[in-house]
Design a protein around this motif. Structure first.
Motif, PDB file in Angstrom:
ATOM      1  N   GLN A 153      -9.982  -5.234   9.576  1.00  0.00           N
ATOM      2  CA  GLN A 153      -9.418  -5.137   8.249  1.00  0.00           C
ATOM      3  C   GLN A 153     -10.541  -5.055   7.231  1.00  0.00           C
ATOM      4  OE1 GLN A 153      -6.030  -7.746   7.335  1.00  0.00           O
ATOM      5  NE2 GLN A 153      -6.421  -8.692   9.251  1.00  0.00           N
ATOM      6  N   ASP A 209      -3.728   6.553   4.429  1.00  0.00           N
ATOM      7  CA  ASP A 209      -3.586   7.051   3.059  1.00  0.00           C
ATOM      8  C   ASP A 209      -2.272   6.548   2.463  1.00  0.00           C
ATOM      9  OD1 ASP A 209      -5.954   8.412   3.224  1.00  0.00           O
ATOM     10  OD2 ASP A 209      -5.025  10.332   3.790  1.00  0.00           O
ATOM     11  N   PRO A 210      -2.287   6.107   1.202  1.00  0.00           N
ATOM     12  CA  PRO A 210      -1.042   5.651   0.564  1.00  0.00           C
ATOM     13  C   PRO A 210       0.013   6.754   0.579  1.00  0.00           C
ATOM     14  CG  PRO A 210      -2.956   5.023  -0.745  1.00  0.00           C
ATOM     15  CD  PRO A 210      -3.457   5.933   0.324  1.00  0.00           C
ATOM     16  N   ARG A 242       0.831  -1.222   0.000  1.00  0.00           N
ATOM     17  CA  ARG A 242       0.000   0.000   0.000  1.00  0.00           C
ATOM     18  C   ARG A 242       0.858   1.263   0.000  1.00  0.00           C
ATOM     19  NH1 ARG A 242      -3.653   1.725   3.177  1.00  0.00           N
ATOM     20  NH2 ARG A 242      -4.877   2.357   1.328  1.00  0.00           N
ATOM     21  N   ASN A 243       2.152   1.096  -0.271  1.00  0.00           N
ATOM     22  CA  ASN A 243       3.073   2.246  -0.335  1.00  0.00           C
ATOM     23  C   ASN A 243       3.073   3.012   0.995  1.00  0.00           C
ATOM     24  OD1 ASN A 243       4.946   4.020  -1.468  1.00  0.00           O
ATOM     25  ND2 ASN A 243       3.349   5.366  -2.321  1.00  0.00           N
ATOM     26  N   LEU A 244       3.164   2.277   2.080  1.00  0.00           N
ATOM     27  CA  LEU A 244       3.216   2.861   3.418  1.00  0.00           C
ATOM     28  C   LEU A 244       4.575   2.589   4.049  1.00  0.00           C
ATOM     29  CD1 LEU A 244      -0.282   1.707   4.742  1.00  0.00           C
ATOM     30  CD2 LEU A 244       0.320   4.004   3.967  1.00  0.00           C
ATOM     31  N   VAL A 262      -2.750  -0.017   8.706  1.00  0.00           N
ATOM     32  CA  VAL A 262      -2.242  -0.228   7.346  1.00  0.00           C
ATOM     33  C   VAL A 262      -3.393  -0.276   6.343  1.00  0.00           C
ATOM     34  CG1 VAL A 262      -1.113  -1.925   5.850  1.00  0.00           C
ATOM     35  CG2 VAL A 262      -0.099  -1.349   8.052  1.00  0.00           C
ATOM     36  N   ALA A 263      -4.505  -0.868   6.733  1.00  0.00           N
ATOM     37  CA  ALA A 263      -5.642  -1.012   5.819  1.00  0.00           C
ATOM     38  C   ALA A 263      -6.302   0.316   5.505  1.00  0.00           C
ATOM     39  CB  ALA A 263      -6.664  -1.983   6.408  1.00  0.00           C
ATOM     40  N   TYR A 264      -6.239   1.290   6.435  1.00  0.00           N
ATOM     41  CA  TYR A 264      -7.002   2.521   6.262  1.00  0.00           C
ATOM     42  C   TYR A 264      -6.143   3.776   6.153  1.00  0.00           C
ATOM     43  CZ  TYR A 264     -11.156  -0.201   7.178  1.00  0.00           C
ATOM     44  OH  TYR A 264     -12.160  -1.123   7.102  1.00  0.00           O
TER      45      TYR A 264
END
Length: 383
Positions: free
Chosen positions: A338, A284-285, A247-249, A280-282
């Motif tokens: 999730q 912003d990228p 997720r590009n985090l 991680v699921a929520y």
């Protein structure tokens, strides 16, 4: 109703009941004595002499027989007075016993879940209030249980329906692979990858079924030991690195290089894992998900292990924050678990934190959402 309030209510009830029975009995005895003695005095004043003379003449003017009959009459009068007092006291005792019958009937109504308020005499007002509080608490618990059961049934149906989707997809791709052995290598690899992805999805859904059963118990066994919280956080971060990278985090640790804490490492790892998966699921990228840990000492000298996960993303409304730790709570705008999950992750995290004697809290403002876990460490421990 807490123990202090219950003890005070019981004391007040005993005082009210004893005073009521005592004063009613005393009033009955006084009233009976006044009426009885007044009647006896009136009889003696109006009919005493004529009756005495008639009896004297009836026994042949024998003074011995007349005196004997007179003494027997006085004895009967005394016996009647004592008997009346006994009856009045017995009536008071029966009245007290009727209170117990009323209490048993009211308790039976509460146990039978009959509708309507608890109605008792004014002397039993504290007990009526206590039974009403118990009845209201039980009704609230029943409503909460029914709501939870309804949400659970809906989620089981939801998960059962979703199990069919990846399973059907897996069967379709595997059938293609079986029926077309001459497929190009690239196509075969793509079909295999899709089938594997659906298999992982199916495994995750089945795990959620097990979660529903496993954490349906209220008691979670805790086995504490001392370990390094910094190393512990690093291990959990490493486990979630693939999810964050997808997720590009960026996962960031903020805290000391070494931090000795005392807790159940396996259980707290579950807490941190669930909270970080949610972040991680929520998030912003392109943003950071930070994990911060430290020891906080209160004014009373008691030390707490503080573990905070923060992310930047959609802000949570206050009504969602109030319910986000409830089991099976899933609202599209809320972050109860999730994406596509059963809404158990944060509920499990709270149960584990509370089993340690601590708790977990959520806050969300201007798109910054944080979950803070507190685990007690003991008194007089330096930060």
């Amino acid at each position: 109703m807490d123990q202090i309030a219950f003890a005070q209510a019981r004391k007040d009830q005993t005082r009210r009941l004893s005073n009521s029975v005592l004063w009613r009995t005393v009033a009955g005895i006084v009233a009976f004595a006044v009426v009885y003695l007044f009647s006896f005095s009136l009889f003696m004043a109006t009919l005493g002499n004529p009756v005495s003379n008639a009896v004297f003449n009836l026994v042949g003017q024998s003074y011995w027989l007349h005196s004997t009959i007179e003494n027997l009459f006085l004895a009967l009068v005394a016996a009647g007075f004592v008997g009346g007092i006994v009856l009045v006291v017995r009536s008071g005792i029966n009245r007290a016993l009727r209170y117990f019958d009323l209490l048993l009937d009211s308790a039976g109504d509460v146990l039978a879940k009959r509708e309507g308020p608890v109605s008792l005499p004014v002397e039993l007002a504290p007990t009526a209030a206590a039974l009403s509080a118990i009845k209201e608490e039980r009704e609230r618990a029943d409503r909460a249980a029914q709501a939870a059961e309804g949400r659970k049934n809906e989620l089981v149906a939801y998960l059962a329906h979703d199990v069919k989707t990846p399973l059907t997809s897996m069967i379709g791709y595997l059938t293609l692979l079986e029926e077309s052995p001459d497929l190009p290598e690239r196509t075969r690899a793509r079909y295999t990858g899709v089938a594997l992805e659906k298999a992982y999805r199916l495994e995750g859904l089945l795990d959620e079924f097990f979660e529903i059963t496993r954490y349906n118990l209220h008691a979670i066994p805790i086995e504490r030991s001392r370990f390094d919280a910094a190393l512990f956080c690093g291990q959990v971060i490493d486990e979630l690195f693939p999810l964050a990278e997808a997720r590009n985090l960026r996962l960031v640790y903020e805290g000391p290089q070494e931090l000795s804490v005392f807790a159940d490492a396996g259980k707290v790892a579950r807490v941190l894992n669930n909270v970080m998966k949610n972040a991680v699921a929520y998030a912003d990228p392109g943003t950071d998900v930070s994990v911060r840990t430290s020891i906080a000492t209160g004014a009373d000298g008691f030390a707490w292990w503080e573990l905070t996960v923060t992310d930047r993303g959609r802000e949570l409304a206050p009504q969602h924050l109030e319910r986000i730790f409830e089991r099976f709570y899933r609202v599209d705008e809320a972050r109860g678990g999730q994406a596509g999950g059963a809404g158990l992750g944060l509920a499990i995290a709270r149960e584990i934190a509370r089993a340690h004697g601590g708790d977990i809290y959520a806050a969300s403002n201007a798109g910054i959402t944080s979950f803070t876990v507190w685990i007690p460490q003991g008194p007089s421990r330096a930060a």
